[in-house]
Design an enzyme around this catalytic site. Structure first.
Site, PDB file in Angstrom:
ATOM      1  N   THR A  18      99.068  15.568 -41.556  1.00 67.06           N
ATOM      2  CA  THR A  18      99.827  16.258 -40.507  1.00 67.06           C
ATOM      3  C   THR A  18     101.002  15.396 -40.038  1.00 67.06           C
ATOM      4  O   THR A  18     102.069  15.905 -39.717  1.00 67.06           O
ATOM      5  CB  THR A  18      98.910  16.559 -39.307  1.00 67.06           C
ATOM      6  OG1 THR A  18      97.702  17.151 -39.766  1.00 67.06           O
ATOM      7  CG2 THR A  18      99.587  17.507 -38.325  1.00 67.06           C
ATOM      8  N   ARG A  22      97.620   8.277 -42.855  1.00 67.46           N
ATOM      9  CA  ARG A  22      96.693   7.607 -41.926  1.00 67.46           C
ATOM     10  C   ARG A  22      95.455   7.196 -42.693  1.00 67.46           C
ATOM     11  O   ARG A  22      94.842   8.022 -43.373  1.00 67.46           O
ATOM     12  CB  ARG A  22      96.274   8.552 -40.799  1.00 67.46           C
ATOM     13  CG  ARG A  22      97.465   8.915 -39.974  1.00 67.46           C
ATOM     14  CD  ARG A  22      97.185   8.980 -38.521  1.00 67.46           C
ATOM     15  NE  ARG A  22      98.451   9.357 -37.921  1.00 67.46           N
ATOM     16  CZ  ARG A  22      98.581  10.166 -36.907  1.00 67.46           C
ATOM     17  NH1 ARG A  22      97.519  10.673 -36.328  1.00 67.46           N
ATOM     18  NH2 ARG A  22      99.771  10.456 -36.427  1.00 67.46           N
ATOM     19  N   SER A 113      98.998   6.894 -34.094  1.00 71.94           N
ATOM     20  CA  SER A 113      99.075   7.720 -32.896  1.00 71.94           C
ATOM     21  C   SER A 113      97.852   7.622 -31.993  1.00 71.94           C
ATOM     22  O   SER A 113      97.561   6.561 -31.477  1.00 71.94           O
ATOM     23  CB  SER A 113      99.329   9.160 -33.326  1.00 71.94           C
ATOM     24  OG  SER A 113      99.580   9.947 -32.218  1.00 71.94           O
ATOM     25  N   HIS A 114      97.117   8.730 -31.849  1.00 71.61           N
ATOM     26  CA  HIS A 114      95.998   8.771 -30.911  1.00 71.61           C
ATOM     27  C   HIS A 114      94.733   8.145 -31.497  1.00 71.61           C
ATOM     28  O   HIS A 114      93.727   8.039 -30.794  1.00 71.61           O
ATOM     29  CB  HIS A 114      95.717  10.216 -30.521  1.00 71.61           C
ATOM     30  CG  HIS A 114      95.433  11.071 -31.724  1.00 71.61           C
ATOM     31  ND1 HIS A 114      96.409  11.444 -32.603  1.00 71.61           N
ATOM     32  CD2 HIS A 114      94.282  11.586 -32.210  1.00 71.61           C
ATOM     33  CE1 HIS A 114      95.879  12.172 -33.570  1.00 71.61           C
ATOM     34  NE2 HIS A 114      94.586  12.269 -33.362  1.00 71.61           N
ATOM     35  N   LYS A 126     104.713   6.709 -41.254  1.00 70.40           N
ATOM     36  CA  LYS A 126     105.370   7.954 -41.639  1.00 70.40           C
ATOM     37  C   LYS A 126     106.869   7.759 -41.762  1.00 70.40           C
ATOM     38  O   LYS A 126     107.454   6.847 -41.159  1.00 70.40           O
ATOM     39  CB  LYS A 126     105.028   9.081 -40.676  1.00 70.40           C
ATOM     40  CG  LYS A 126     105.686   9.000 -39.334  1.00 70.40           C
ATOM     41  CD  LYS A 126     105.424  10.296 -38.574  1.00 70.40           C
ATOM     42  CE  LYS A 126     105.906  10.161 -37.151  1.00 70.40           C
ATOM     43  NZ  LYS A 126     105.752  11.396 -36.399  1.00 70.40           N
ATOM     44  N   ASP A 277      99.875   8.744 -25.390  1.00 76.55           N
ATOM     45  CA  ASP A 277      99.008   8.268 -26.471  1.00 76.55           C
ATOM     46  C   ASP A 277      99.522   6.977 -27.108  1.00 76.55           C
ATOM     47  O   ASP A 277     100.475   6.365 -26.623  1.00 76.55           O
ATOM     48  CB  ASP A 277      98.828   9.369 -27.531  1.00 76.55           C
ATOM     49  CG  ASP A 277     100.095   9.607 -28.330  1.00 76.55           C
ATOM     50  OD1 ASP A 277     101.195   9.340 -27.793  1.00 76.55           O
ATOM     51  OD2 ASP A 277     100.002  10.049 -29.484  1.00 76.55           O
ATOM     52  N   ASP A 279     101.374   6.132 -29.665  1.00 78.26           N
ATOM     53  CA  ASP A 279     102.785   5.992 -30.029  1.00 78.26           C
ATOM     54  C   ASP A 279     103.731   6.679 -29.047  1.00 78.26           C
ATOM     55  O   ASP A 279     104.934   6.788 -29.319  1.00 78.26           O
ATOM     56  CB  ASP A 279     103.023   6.492 -31.457  1.00 78.26           C
ATOM     57  CG  ASP A 279     102.657   7.952 -31.643  1.00 78.26           C
ATOM     58  OD1 ASP A 279     101.754   8.432 -30.926  1.00 78.26           O
ATOM     59  OD2 ASP A 279     103.267   8.622 -32.496  1.00 78.26           O
ATOM     60  N   ASP A 281     104.106   9.813 -27.997  1.00 79.51           N
ATOM     61  CA  ASP A 281     104.680  11.154 -28.150  1.00 79.51           C
ATOM     62  C   ASP A 281     103.846  12.244 -27.485  1.00 79.51           C
ATOM     63  O   ASP A 281     104.305  13.370 -27.341  1.00 79.51           O
ATOM     64  CB  ASP A 281     104.981  11.479 -29.621  1.00 79.51           C
ATOM     65  CG  ASP A 281     103.764  11.378 -30.524  1.00 79.51           C
ATOM     66  OD1 ASP A 281     102.681  10.989 -30.037  1.00 79.51           O
ATOM     67  OD2 ASP A 281     103.920  11.672 -31.725  1.00 79.51           O
ATOM     68  N   ARG A 282     102.616  11.907 -27.075  1.00 82.57           N
ATOM     69  CA  ARG A 282     101.796  12.930 -26.409  1.00 82.57           C
ATOM     70  C   ARG A 282     101.768  12.718 -24.899  1.00 82.57           C
ATOM     71  O   ARG A 282     102.025  11.611 -24.422  1.00 82.57           O
ATOM     72  CB  ARG A 282     100.363  12.861 -26.900  1.00 82.57           C
ATOM     73  CG  ARG A 282     100.197  13.194 -28.336  1.00 82.57           C
ATOM     74  CD  ARG A 282      98.735  13.290 -28.656  1.00 82.57           C
ATOM     75  NE  ARG A 282      98.559  13.578 -30.065  1.00 82.57           N
ATOM     76  CZ  ARG A 282      97.448  14.046 -30.589  1.00 82.57           C
ATOM     77  NH1 ARG A 282      96.403  14.273 -29.798  1.00 82.57           N
ATOM     78  NH2 ARG A 282      97.354  14.288 -31.881  1.00 82.57           N
ATOM     79  N   THR A 344     100.637  23.584 -37.508  1.00 82.06           N
ATOM     80  CA  THR A 344     100.394  22.356 -36.751  1.00 82.06           C
ATOM     81  C   THR A 344     101.216  21.196 -37.313  1.00 82.06           C
ATOM     82  O   THR A 344     101.296  21.018 -38.523  1.00 82.06           O
ATOM     83  CB  THR A 344      98.898  22.026 -36.826  1.00 82.06           C
ATOM     84  OG1 THR A 344      98.190  23.050 -36.127  1.00 82.06           O
ATOM     85  CG2 THR A 344      98.584  20.687 -36.194  1.00 82.06           C
ATOM     86  N   GLU A 364      99.164  22.423 -28.658  1.00 80.51           N
ATOM     87  CA  GLU A 364      97.992  22.365 -27.789  1.00 80.51           C
ATOM     88  C   GLU A 364      97.407  20.950 -27.698  1.00 80.51           C
ATOM     89  O   GLU A 364      96.631  20.657 -26.820  1.00 80.51           O
ATOM     90  CB  GLU A 364      96.922  23.349 -28.278  1.00 80.51           C
ATOM     91  CG  GLU A 364      96.530  23.242 -29.750  1.00 80.51           C
ATOM     92  CD  GLU A 364      95.837  21.971 -30.121  1.00 80.51           C
ATOM     93  OE1 GLU A 364      95.003  21.514 -29.328  1.00 80.51           O
ATOM     94  OE2 GLU A 364      96.126  21.446 -31.217  1.00 80.51           O
ATOM     95  N   SER A 365      97.773  20.096 -28.645  1.00 75.66           N
ATOM     96  CA  SER A 365      97.201  18.751 -28.697  1.00 75.66           C
ATOM     97  C   SER A 365      97.919  17.778 -27.775  1.00 75.66           C
ATOM     98  O   SER A 365      97.877  16.571 -27.995  1.00 75.66           O
ATOM     99  CB  SER A 365      97.263  18.241 -30.130  1.00 75.66           C
ATOM    100  OG  SER A 365      98.592  18.318 -30.619  1.00 75.66           O
ATOM    101  N   LYS A 376     107.831  14.972 -30.611  1.00 78.27           N
ATOM    102  CA  LYS A 376     107.326  15.261 -29.278  1.00 78.27           C
ATOM    103  C   LYS A 376     107.509  14.003 -28.438  1.00 78.27           C
ATOM    104  O   LYS A 376     107.662  12.910 -28.972  1.00 78.27           O
ATOM    105  CB  LYS A 376     105.877  15.727 -29.320  1.00 78.27           C
ATOM    106  CG  LYS A 376     104.899  14.865 -30.115  1.00 78.27           C
ATOM    107  CD  LYS A 376     103.607  15.644 -30.302  1.00 78.27           C
ATOM    108  CE  LYS A 376     102.509  14.806 -30.923  1.00 78.27           C
ATOM    109  NZ  LYS A 376     102.617  14.697 -32.389  1.00 78.27           N
TER     110      LYS A 376
HETATM  111  C1  VG1 Z   1      96.810  16.421 -34.700  1.00 78.35           C
HETATM  112  C2  VG1 Z   1      97.185  17.522 -33.737  1.00 78.35           C
HETATM  113  C3  VG1 Z   1      98.584  18.016 -34.031  1.00 78.35           C
HETATM  114  C4  VG1 Z   1      99.560  16.834 -33.969  1.00 78.35           C
HETATM  115  C5  VG1 Z   1      99.095  15.741 -34.902  1.00 78.35           C
HETATM  116  C6  VG1 Z   1      99.945  14.496 -34.798  1.00 78.35           C
HETATM  117  O1  VG1 Z   1      96.800  16.912 -36.025  1.00 78.35           O
HETATM  118  O2  VG1 Z   1      96.267  18.581 -33.814  1.00 78.35           O
HETATM  119  O3  VG1 Z   1      98.930  19.017 -33.104  1.00 78.35           O
HETATM  120  O4  VG1 Z   1     100.852  17.241 -34.342  1.00 78.35           O
HETATM  121  O5  VG1 Z   1      97.754  15.363 -34.598  1.00 78.35           O
HETATM  122  O6  VG1 Z   1      99.988  14.053 -33.489  1.00 78.35           O
HETATM  123  P1  VG1 Z   1      95.449  17.334 -36.777  1.00 78.35           P
HETATM  124  O7  VG1 Z   1      95.869  17.653 -38.187  1.00 78.35           O
HETATM  125  O8  VG1 Z   1      94.519  16.195 -36.682  1.00 78.35           O
HETATM  126  O9  VG1 Z   1      94.921  18.523 -36.038  1.00 78.35           O
HETATM  127  V1  VG1 Z   1     100.164  12.409 -33.174  1.00 78.35           V
HETATM  128  O10 VG1 Z   1     100.524  12.249 -31.588  1.00 78.35           O
HETATM  129  O11 VG1 Z   1      98.575  11.950 -33.660  1.00 78.35           O
HETATM  130  O12 VG1 Z   1     101.243  11.843 -34.292  1.00 78.35           O
HETATM  131 CO    CO Z   2     101.129  10.440 -31.111  1.00 82.31          CO
END
Ligand code: VG1
Ligand code: CO
Length: 543
Positions: A18, A22, A113-114, A126, A277, A279, A281-282, A344, A364-365, A376
């Protein structure tokens, strides 16, 4: 300086998900693993000769070492210049901004990220393109193809560079420019929001707590919220980035940021609270006694963005990922602007933003953003909320209630089943996919399915099509459930079940969320035979 060409054997599974590649940190630390992926990125974009790149990361374990490797390889591959954040740090939105401001050809962002950080946790990398946004699927597919056939990579044999001192140094024929990670980003924020009004609101006593979760947003939040906007010292919590995020899980949701949620739910809690989060962006938005779901936050921001100077001309349109609730669709409809439903992942918003079709995007995340960058942006969302609070002079709770009374409420929750056996999770998805055509008309726990399909996205800007982006079940009465497998996990499979139900403005707007969605959750459990297939009777995380 001699350029070394090293032979290598392709690694399996270097497929960007996504949001980039990772993996477990130890996987990235294997000899040649990072190098093979970086060379594949360079090959996929027809080399980096003469190009300018931005490089930075969220500071997690292995960030510092990986940046040195990337710099050597960029130089050996002929790049002209790399702009890197001091100490190797750049939040994802700040990296996106730098790519745009400096008209760089692209960038490499080091982050998972998270996901937690540490030698036994996760790492990620990425590639972002020249518009500042994540590489679209056409490029990530090319990167993956390169990883499967790579036979060599180019690098230098040089000592590590000092990335802590601002200025420009040479690495072979390439310039490495070390910049303050916050300055350009803070200037961008100042250009979008009414800093005077927000400053006055803090001076009037509005209380804020911002939890940076020991991650990269700390320095940004401290500089902007405390130093520039005058929020008292101590407003920013956990503001010093650490390689393992204080052994925490830098995911801003009610589970992982529970101490902050407990704080706003207490008697003497702050008026407004937020978290970001790993990085940056959330975002998670909270008001005294209230949690704002990310889907609602996007809708509220869409309805009120014009109150901030940067958006005073109004918004062109809104885009949301398919599993995100339809709350923003109602705002777009009322405003007479376009609304798009994408798969997504932020990479799907880039074309719409570049084409000027949308101004705001969200997921939604806990991801919200706008056309100011192509990622984001957590702190941006917090500042837009603050600007709205400063203008409307209402509490978060009252703004939310007013919103629901105007547009109705989309009750919404996501249930995650983490580290499920991969075969079991894929089997569940395959089984429901095979039954999609027969589901409409059938009832499960009293919920009648009205439509069932697999989501494919047709990009209205470049005409590309992305298949297999999640299963969507609609129920009589307007309920909806979405099923998909995560593309960011590093262990087994994570099954995400997204639940939604709409209540009109004159309906009951104050039901407890899980209670409001219990029937639909029950229907999903039966349709998927979830407990038997996964061995799970309850989700690991509910947001
Ligand atoms: C998750 C979230 C998605 C977001 C992605 C990257 O992906 O659901 O909405 O864009 O993380 O966010 P997945 O495939 O695990 O549902 V970040 O802030 O982790 O770069
Ligand atoms: Co992030």
């Amino acid at each position: 300086m001699t350029i070394l060409t090293k032979t290598c054997t392709p690694f399996e599974g270097q497929k960007p998900g996504t949001s980039g590649l990772r993996k477990k940190t130890r996987a990235f630390m294997q000899p040649d693993y990072l190098e093979c992926f970086v060379q594949s990125v360079f090959n996929a974009i027809e080399g980096v000769s003469g190009k300018t790149l931005v490089v930075g990361g969220d500071g997690r374990f292995f960030n510092a070492e990986a940046i040195q490797t990337i710099l050597r390889m960029a130089s050996a591959n002929g790049a002209a210049r790399v702009i890197v954040g001091q100490g190797g740090l750049l939040s994802t939105p700040a990296a996106s901004n730098l790519i745009r401001q400096r008209k760089a050809d692209g960038g490499l962002i080091l982050s998972a990220s998270h996901n937690p950080g540490g030698i036994d946790a996760d790492f990620g990398l990425k590639y972002n393109i020249a518009n500042g946004g994540p590489a679209p699927e056409a490029i990530t597919d090319r990167i993956f193809a390169e990883t499967t056939s790579l036979s060599s990579y180019a690098t230098l044999e040089t000592p590590d560079l000092d990335l802590d001192t601002l200025g420009t140094v040479a690495l072979g024929d390439m310039a490495v420019e070390i910049v303050d990670p916050v300055t350009d980003y803070a200037a961008l924020m100042q250009s979008l929001f009414d800093f005077d009004a927000i400053r006055a609101m803090f001076a009037d006593g509005l209380t804020l707590r911002f939890d940076a979760m020991h991650a990269v947003t700390g320095p940004y939040a401290t500089a902007i919220l405390e130093d520039q906007l005058g929020a008292p010292k101590g407003t920013v919590l956990n503001g010093v980035p650490s390689v393992d995020f204080g052994k925490g899980h830098p995911d801003p949701n009610p589970i992982w940021a529970k101490p902050l949620v407990d704080m706003v739910m207490s008697e003497d809690g702050p008026d407004f609270a937020a978290a970001s989060d790993g990085d940056g962006d959330r975002n998670m938005i909270l008001g005294k006694g209230v949690y704002v779901t990310p889907s609602d936050s996007l809708a509220v921001l869409a309805a009120n963005a014009h109150l901030a100077p940067g958006y005073a001309r109004g918004i062109a349109g809104v885009a949301r990922s398919m599993p995100t609730s339809g709350a923003c669709d109602r705002v777009a409809k009322a405003m007479g602007v376009e609304c798009f439903e994408t798969p997504t992942g932020w990479k799907f918003f880039g074309n719409l933003l570049d084409a000027g079709r949308v101004t705001l995007c969200g997921e939604e995340s806990a991801g919200t953003g706008s056309d100011h960058v192509r990622e984001k942006d957590g702190l941006w969302a917090v500042l837009l909320w603050l600007n709205i609070l400063a203008v409307r002079k209402m509490s978060v709770r009252d703004i939310l209630m007013d919103h629901w009374q105007t547009y109705g409420r989309n009750y919404y929750s996501r249930h995650d089943y983490e580290a499920v056996d991969s075969d079991a999770a894929h089997g569940l998805m395959a089984d429901v996919t095979a039954r999609l055509e027969s589901l409409p008309g059938q009832s499960f726990r009293g919920c009648e399915v009205t439509s069932a399909d697999q989501f494919s996205y047709h990009d209205p800007v470049d005409g590309s099509v992305s298949h297999n982006q999640g299963l969507c079940l609609s129920f009589k009465g307007g309920g909806r459930a979405v099923l998909r497998l995560s593309g960011t996990g590093t262990e087994g499979a994570t099954l995400r079940v997204y639940l939604e139900r709409y209540e009109a403005p004159d309906g009951d707007l104050t039901i407890e969320t899980q209670a409001a969605l219990a029937e639909i959750a029950g229907a999903v459990a039966q349709i998927t035979d979830l407990a038997a297939r996964t061995g799970r009777t309850a989700p690991d995380v509910m947001t």
